[in-house]
Design a protein around this motif. Structure first.
Motif, PDB file in Angstrom:
ATOM      1  N   ASN A 111       0.828  -1.202   0.000  1.00  0.00           N
ATOM      2  CA  ASN A 111       0.000   0.000   0.000  1.00  0.00           C
ATOM      3  C   ASN A 111       0.869   1.261   0.000  1.00  0.00           C
ATOM      4  N   VAL A 112       1.944   1.255   0.772  1.00  0.00           N
ATOM      5  CA  VAL A 112       2.855   2.409   0.789  1.00  0.00           C
ATOM      6  C   VAL A 112       3.471   2.612  -0.589  1.00  0.00           C
ATOM      7  N   ARG A 113       3.905   1.529  -1.221  1.00  0.00           N
ATOM      8  CA  ARG A 113       4.491   1.648  -2.562  1.00  0.00           C
ATOM      9  C   ARG A 113       3.476   2.218  -3.560  1.00  0.00           C
ATOM     10  N   GLU A 114       2.231   1.775  -3.477  1.00  0.00           N
ATOM     11  CA  GLU A 114       1.189   2.303  -4.364  1.00  0.00           C
ATOM     12  C   GLU A 114       0.977   3.797  -4.122  1.00  0.00           C
ATOM     13  N   LYS A 115       0.964   4.189  -2.859  1.00  0.00           N
ATOM     14  CA  LYS A 115       0.752   5.601  -2.524  1.00  0.00           C
ATOM     15  C   LYS A 115       1.948   6.449  -2.973  1.00  0.00           C
ATOM     16  N   GLU A 116       3.153   5.899  -2.876  1.00  0.00           N
ATOM     17  CA  GLU A 116       4.335   6.620  -3.351  1.00  0.00           C
ATOM     18  C   GLU A 116       4.255   6.834  -4.861  1.00  0.00           C
ATOM     19  N   GLN A 117       3.819   5.817  -5.567  1.00  0.00           N
ATOM     20  CA  GLN A 117       3.677   5.925  -7.019  1.00  0.00           C
ATOM     21  C   GLN A 117       2.621   6.980  -7.363  1.00  0.00           C
ATOM     22  N   GLN A 172      -1.768  17.121  -2.654  1.00  0.00           N
ATOM     23  CA  GLN A 172      -1.896  17.143  -1.197  1.00  0.00           C
ATOM     24  C   GLN A 172      -2.698  15.941  -0.697  1.00  0.00           C
ATOM     25  N   GLU A 173      -3.740  15.574  -1.423  1.00  0.00           N
ATOM     26  CA  GLU A 173      -4.527  14.389  -1.053  1.00  0.00           C
ATOM     27  C   GLU A 173      -3.663  13.132  -1.128  1.00  0.00           C
ATOM     28  N   ALA A 174      -2.875  13.027  -2.182  1.00  0.00           N
ATOM     29  CA  ALA A 174      -2.002  11.850  -2.348  1.00  0.00           C
ATOM     30  C   ALA A 174      -0.955  11.805  -1.238  1.00  0.00           C
ATOM     31  N   LEU A 175      -0.408  12.968  -0.868  1.00  0.00           N
ATOM     32  CA  LEU A 175       0.578  13.017   0.216  1.00  0.00           C
ATOM     33  C   LEU A 175      -0.055  12.619   1.546  1.00  0.00           C
ATOM     34  N   SER A 176      -1.278  13.032   1.757  1.00  0.00           N
ATOM     35  CA  SER A 176      -1.992  12.674   2.978  1.00  0.00           C
ATOM     36  C   SER A 176      -2.226  11.167   3.036  1.00  0.00           C
ATOM     37  N   GLU A 177      -2.626  10.579   1.921  1.00  0.00           N
ATOM     38  CA  GLU A 177      -2.836   9.127   1.854  1.00  0.00           C
ATOM     39  C   GLU A 177      -1.531   8.380   2.110  1.00  0.00           C
ATOM     40  N   LEU A 178      -0.436   8.910   1.586  1.00  0.00           N
ATOM     41  CA  LEU A 178       0.872   8.289   1.807  1.00  0.00           C
ATOM     42  C   LEU A 178       1.247   8.339   3.284  1.00  0.00           C
ATOM     43  N   THR A 179       1.007   9.457   3.915  1.00  0.00           N
ATOM     44  CA  THR A 179       1.299   9.595   5.338  1.00  0.00           C
ATOM     45  C   THR A 179       0.501   8.585   6.154  1.00  0.00           C
ATOM     46  N   GLU A 180      -0.782   8.423   5.819  1.00  0.00           N
ATOM     47  CA  GLU A 180      -1.625   7.442   6.512  1.00  0.00           C
ATOM     48  C   GLU A 180      -1.112   6.019   6.285  1.00  0.00           C
ATOM     49  N   ALA A 181      -0.708   5.724   5.063  1.00  0.00           N
ATOM     50  CA  ALA A 181      -0.201   4.378   4.756  1.00  0.00           C
ATOM     51  C   ALA A 181       1.087   4.094   5.528  1.00  0.00           C
ATOM     52  N   LYS A 182       1.949   5.090   5.626  1.00  0.00           N
ATOM     53  CA  LYS A 182       3.193   4.907   6.391  1.00  0.00           C
ATOM     54  C   LYS A 182       2.906   4.739   7.872  1.00  0.00           C
ATOM     55  N   ALA A 183       1.921   5.454   8.377  1.00  0.00           N
ATOM     56  CA  ALA A 183       1.549   5.306   9.797  1.00  0.00           C
ATOM     57  C   ALA A 183       1.009   3.907  10.072  1.00  0.00           C
ATOM     58  N   ALA A 184       0.306   3.341   9.091  1.00  0.00           N
ATOM     59  CA  ALA A 184      -0.253   1.990   9.253  1.00  0.00           C
ATOM     60  C   ALA A 184       0.858   0.944   9.389  1.00  0.00           C
ATOM     61  N   LEU A 185       2.020   1.226   8.835  1.00  0.00           N
ATOM     62  CA  LEU A 185       3.152   0.289   8.974  1.00  0.00           C
ATOM     63  C   LEU A 185       3.539   0.088  10.429  1.00  0.00           C
ATOM     64  N   GLN A 186       3.269   1.089  11.244  1.00  0.00           N
ATOM     65  CA  GLN A 186       3.662   1.024  12.646  1.00  0.00           C
ATOM     66  C   GLN A 186       2.602   0.356  13.526  1.00  0.00           C
ATOM     67  N   ARG A 187       1.443   0.078  12.947  1.00  0.00           N
ATOM     68  CA  ARG A 187       0.354  -0.527  13.751  1.00  0.00           C
ATOM     69  C   ARG A 187       0.357  -2.025  13.628  1.00  0.00           C
TER      70      ARG A 187
END
Length: 129
Positions: free
Chosen positions: A79-85, A114-129
């Motif tokens: 998911n993070v890779r998709e959001k980065e792309q 900005q929406e894509a960056l926000s989604e990426l931030t959320e995806a990266k945060a999910a890695l820690q959960r």
């Protein structure tokens, strides 16, 4: 070694503190996912939402049967890779809009970035959960 009331009390207090610390440790991975679904299920039951209850019971069953921390982590990494792309695509779209000079297109592309960056931030945060 002889235990006095004072020593026994100290031992009980230390044990209680240890259990309290364990209880405060946030859940991660599949355990967190299961706890989240269970919390939603409890809420749905409290509010007699039968449609939601059925869906959440199915989701809880599937998590219990199929979730592994490794597979969940791999999913989140994908998911993070998709959001980065997606961010890269939005950056390219913005460059093209800036080249056109049209302010309406630029604003729209900036908003999408900005929406894509926000989604990426959320995806990266999910890695820690």
């Amino acid at each position: 070694m002889t235990f006095t009331v004072k020593n026994t009390l100290a031992l009980v207090l230390l044990s209680t503190a240890s259990f309290a610390t364990l209880a405060q440790t946030p859940l991660k991975g599949c355990a967190a996912k299961e706890a989240n679904i269970q919390q939603q299920l409890d809420y749905a039951k409290a509010h007699n939402n039968s449609g939601r209850i059925a869906g959440l019971e199915k989701a809880l069953s599937e998590v219990r049967a199929n979730c592994t921390d490794a597979s969940l982590q791999a999913q989140r990494e994908d998911n993070v890779r998709e959001k980065e792309q997606k961010v890269e695509e939005r950056q390219q779209d913005l460059k093209e809009a800036q080249a056109s000079g049209r302010s309406d297109k630029i604003e729209k592309r900036e908003r999408k970035l900005q929406e894509a960056l926000s989604e990426l931030t959320e995806a990266k945060a999910a890695l820690q959960r």
